[in-house]
Motif scaffolding. Structure first.
Motif, PDB file in Angstrom:
ATOM      1  N   THR A 120       0.827  -1.218   0.000  1.00  0.00           N
ATOM      2  CA  THR A 120       0.000   0.000   0.000  1.00  0.00           C
ATOM      3  C   THR A 120       0.856   1.261   0.000  1.00  0.00           C
ATOM      4  OG1 THR A 120      -0.255   0.171   2.415  1.00  0.00           O
ATOM      5  CG2 THR A 120      -1.889  -1.172   1.226  1.00  0.00           C
ATOM      6  N   HIS A 121       2.138   1.119   0.255  1.00  0.00           N
ATOM      7  CA  HIS A 121       3.068   2.250   0.262  1.00  0.00           C
ATOM      8  C   HIS A 121       4.032   2.199  -0.929  1.00  0.00           C
ATOM      9  CE1 HIS A 121       1.440   2.384   4.304  1.00  0.00           C
ATOM     10  NE2 HIS A 121       1.801   3.647   4.318  1.00  0.00           N
ATOM     11  N   ALA A 122       3.616   1.505  -1.984  1.00  0.00           N
ATOM     12  CA  ALA A 122       4.465   1.321  -3.165  1.00  0.00           C
ATOM     13  C   ALA A 122       4.910   2.648  -3.767  1.00  0.00           C
ATOM     14  CB  ALA A 122       3.750   0.471  -4.208  1.00  0.00           C
ATOM     15  N   ASP A 123       4.003   3.628  -3.835  1.00  0.00           N
ATOM     16  CA  ASP A 123       4.373   4.918  -4.430  1.00  0.00           C
ATOM     17  C   ASP A 123       5.500   5.586  -3.644  1.00  0.00           C
ATOM     18  OD1 ASP A 123       2.541   4.602  -6.456  1.00  0.00           O
ATOM     19  OD2 ASP A 123       1.008   5.858  -5.516  1.00  0.00           O
ATOM     20  N   ALA A 124       5.405   5.557  -2.322  1.00  0.00           N
ATOM     21  CA  ALA A 124       6.429   6.186  -1.491  1.00  0.00           C
ATOM     22  C   ALA A 124       7.751   5.416  -1.560  1.00  0.00           C
ATOM     23  CB  ALA A 124       5.953   6.275  -0.041  1.00  0.00           C
ATOM     24  N   LEU A 125       7.680   4.094  -1.680  1.00  0.00           N
ATOM     25  CA  LEU A 125       8.886   3.268  -1.728  1.00  0.00           C
ATOM     26  C   LEU A 125       9.587   3.348  -3.074  1.00  0.00           C
ATOM     27  CD1 LEU A 125       7.472   0.229   0.230  1.00  0.00           C
ATOM     28  CD2 LEU A 125       9.321   1.736   0.997  1.00  0.00           C
ATOM     29  N   ILE A 132       8.584  -5.346  -3.989  1.00  0.00           N
ATOM     30  CA  ILE A 132       7.227  -5.257  -4.533  1.00  0.00           C
ATOM     31  C   ILE A 132       7.204  -5.137  -6.049  1.00  0.00           C
ATOM     32  CG2 ILE A 132       6.132  -4.446  -2.423  1.00  0.00           C
ATOM     33  CD1 ILE A 132       6.456  -1.594  -3.397  1.00  0.00           C
ATOM     34  N   ARG A 133       8.371  -5.239  -6.669  1.00  0.00           N
ATOM     35  CA  ARG A 133       8.447  -5.187  -8.126  1.00  0.00           C
ATOM     36  C   ARG A 133       8.064  -6.548  -8.685  1.00  0.00           C
ATOM     37  NH1 ARG A 133      13.587  -2.969  -9.109  1.00  0.00           N
ATOM     38  NH2 ARG A 133      14.425  -5.058  -9.033  1.00  0.00           N
ATOM     39  N   LYS A 134       7.171  -6.554  -9.636  1.00  0.00           N
ATOM     40  CA  LYS A 134       6.696  -7.794 -10.240  1.00  0.00           C
ATOM     41  C   LYS A 134       7.867  -8.577 -10.838  1.00  0.00           C
ATOM     42  CE  LYS A 134       2.748  -9.332 -12.888  1.00  0.00           C
ATOM     43  NZ  LYS A 134       1.644  -9.432 -11.972  1.00  0.00           N
ATOM     44  N   GLY A 135       7.904  -9.872 -10.541  1.00  0.00           N
ATOM     45  CA  GLY A 135       8.934 -10.749 -11.093  1.00  0.00           C
ATOM     46  C   GLY A 135      10.219 -10.819 -10.299  1.00  0.00           C
ATOM     47  N   SER A 136      10.374  -9.984  -9.284  1.00  0.00           N
ATOM     48  CA  SER A 136      11.595  -9.996  -8.481  1.00  0.00           C
ATOM     49  C   SER A 136      11.443 -10.991  -7.336  1.00  0.00           C
ATOM     50  CB  SER A 136      11.883  -8.601  -7.926  1.00  0.00           C
ATOM     51  OG  SER A 136      13.043  -8.644  -7.133  1.00  0.00           O
ATOM     52  N   THR A 144      17.103   1.624   0.267  1.00  0.00           N
ATOM     53  CA  THR A 144      17.668   2.966   0.453  1.00  0.00           C
ATOM     54  C   THR A 144      17.378   3.451   1.875  1.00  0.00           C
ATOM     55  OG1 THR A 144      15.682   4.156  -0.246  1.00  0.00           O
ATOM     56  CG2 THR A 144      17.258   3.508  -1.996  1.00  0.00           C
ATOM     57  N   ALA A 145      18.089   4.490   2.287  1.00  0.00           N
ATOM     58  CA  ALA A 145      17.843   5.069   3.615  1.00  0.00           C
ATOM     59  C   ALA A 145      16.404   5.572   3.721  1.00  0.00           C
ATOM     60  CB  ALA A 145      18.840   6.190   3.888  1.00  0.00           C
ATOM     61  N   ALA A 146      15.880   6.158   2.639  1.00  0.00           N
ATOM     62  CA  ALA A 146      14.497   6.649   2.651  1.00  0.00           C
ATOM     63  C   ALA A 146      13.509   5.491   2.771  1.00  0.00           C
ATOM     64  CB  ALA A 146      14.225   7.461   1.388  1.00  0.00           C
ATOM     65  N   GLN A 147      13.756   4.402   2.039  1.00  0.00           N
ATOM     66  CA  GLN A 147      12.876   3.237   2.126  1.00  0.00           C
ATOM     67  C   GLN A 147      12.934   2.612   3.520  1.00  0.00           C
ATOM     68  OE1 GLN A 147      14.706   1.114  -1.093  1.00  0.00           O
ATOM     69  NE2 GLN A 147      13.238   1.868  -2.620  1.00  0.00           N
ATOM     70  N   TRP A 148      14.122   2.540   4.097  1.00  0.00           N
ATOM     71  CA  TRP A 148      14.304   2.015   5.456  1.00  0.00           C
ATOM     72  C   TRP A 148      13.425   2.798   6.432  1.00  0.00           C
ATOM     73  CZ3 TRP A 148      17.264  -1.860   7.786  1.00  0.00           C
ATOM     74  CH2 TRP A 148      17.509  -1.744   9.153  1.00  0.00           C
ATOM     75  N   LYS A 149      13.478   4.112   6.323  1.00  0.00           N
ATOM     76  CA  LYS A 149      12.706   4.975   7.224  1.00  0.00           C
ATOM     77  C   LYS A 149      11.198   4.749   7.032  1.00  0.00           C
ATOM     78  CE  LYS A 149      12.320   9.791   8.640  1.00  0.00           C
ATOM     79  NZ  LYS A 149      12.786  11.155   8.438  1.00  0.00           N
ATOM     80  N   ILE A 150      10.763   4.651   5.804  1.00  0.00           N
ATOM     81  CA  ILE A 150       9.332   4.401   5.524  1.00  0.00           C
ATOM     82  C   ILE A 150       8.912   3.061   6.097  1.00  0.00           C
ATOM     83  CG2 ILE A 150       7.660   3.897   3.668  1.00  0.00           C
ATOM     84  CD1 ILE A 150       9.295   5.970   1.960  1.00  0.00           C
ATOM     85  N   LEU A 151       9.707   2.018   5.836  1.00  0.00           N
ATOM     86  CA  LEU A 151       9.336   0.677   6.287  1.00  0.00           C
ATOM     87  C   LEU A 151       9.320   0.577   7.807  1.00  0.00           C
ATOM     88  CD1 LEU A 151      11.332  -1.280   3.589  1.00  0.00           C
ATOM     89  CD2 LEU A 151       8.823  -1.208   3.823  1.00  0.00           C
TER      90      LEU A 151
END
Length: 158
Positions: A120-125, A132-136, A144-151
């Protein structure tokens, strides 16, 4: 000059090795990674890098705890063990193919962050967030540091 702290997400099936297991042992070699891209990520890891401990292949997949990289990469000994499910007949002591790092327990999350909430936070991540990338299907991936903080911010929203 000090290196910048990096962040990673590392997946484990809780039936094989869970955040509870990591807490019990304290530090554990992250054996068995047999994907070249994931291996290359582990070769980039430095002592003190942050780890999001992710439970996969379970009823509620998600981030369940935090760890820390406890040492730089070294050859995964399971590649040389004939009885190991991770044995690789092409690997030699002189030219190992697979590497690992030791991961140290930091803490359980107060509330696990389920994959559905992460999505649900895909846009921010961002599109580059491989979880959350399809096929990965990587078992080790950069954050990233920003993704770490969001998560980590989702810990109290779960």
């Amino acid at each position: 000059m000090s290196t910048r702290k990096r962040y990673w997400l590392m997946k484990s099936e809780p039936s094989d090795f869970s955040i509870d297991d990591l807490q019990r042992v304290g530090t554990e070699p992250w054996t068995g990674v047999r994907n070249y891209q994931a291996r290359n990520f582990m070769r980039q890891m430095q002592v003190g890098d942050g780890v999001l401990f992710y439970h996969s292949n379970t009823q509620v997949p998600g981030i369940y705890g935090l760890g820390e990289v406890a040492c730089t990469s070294y050859p995964d000994p399971t590649q040389f063990e004939r009885r190991s499910k991770y044995f690789d007949e092409k690997a030699t002591l002189e030219e190992p193919r697979w590497y690992l790092v030791d991961v140290k327990y930091v803490r359980h999350l107060d509330n696990p962050v389920p994959l559905d909430l992460i999505r649900t936070h895909a846009d921010a991540l961002g599109e580059e967030f491989a979880l959350i990338r399809k096929g990965s299907r990587l078992s080790v991936l950069p954050v990233t540091a920003a993704q770490w903080k969001i998560l980590l911010g989702l810990e109290h929203k779960a």
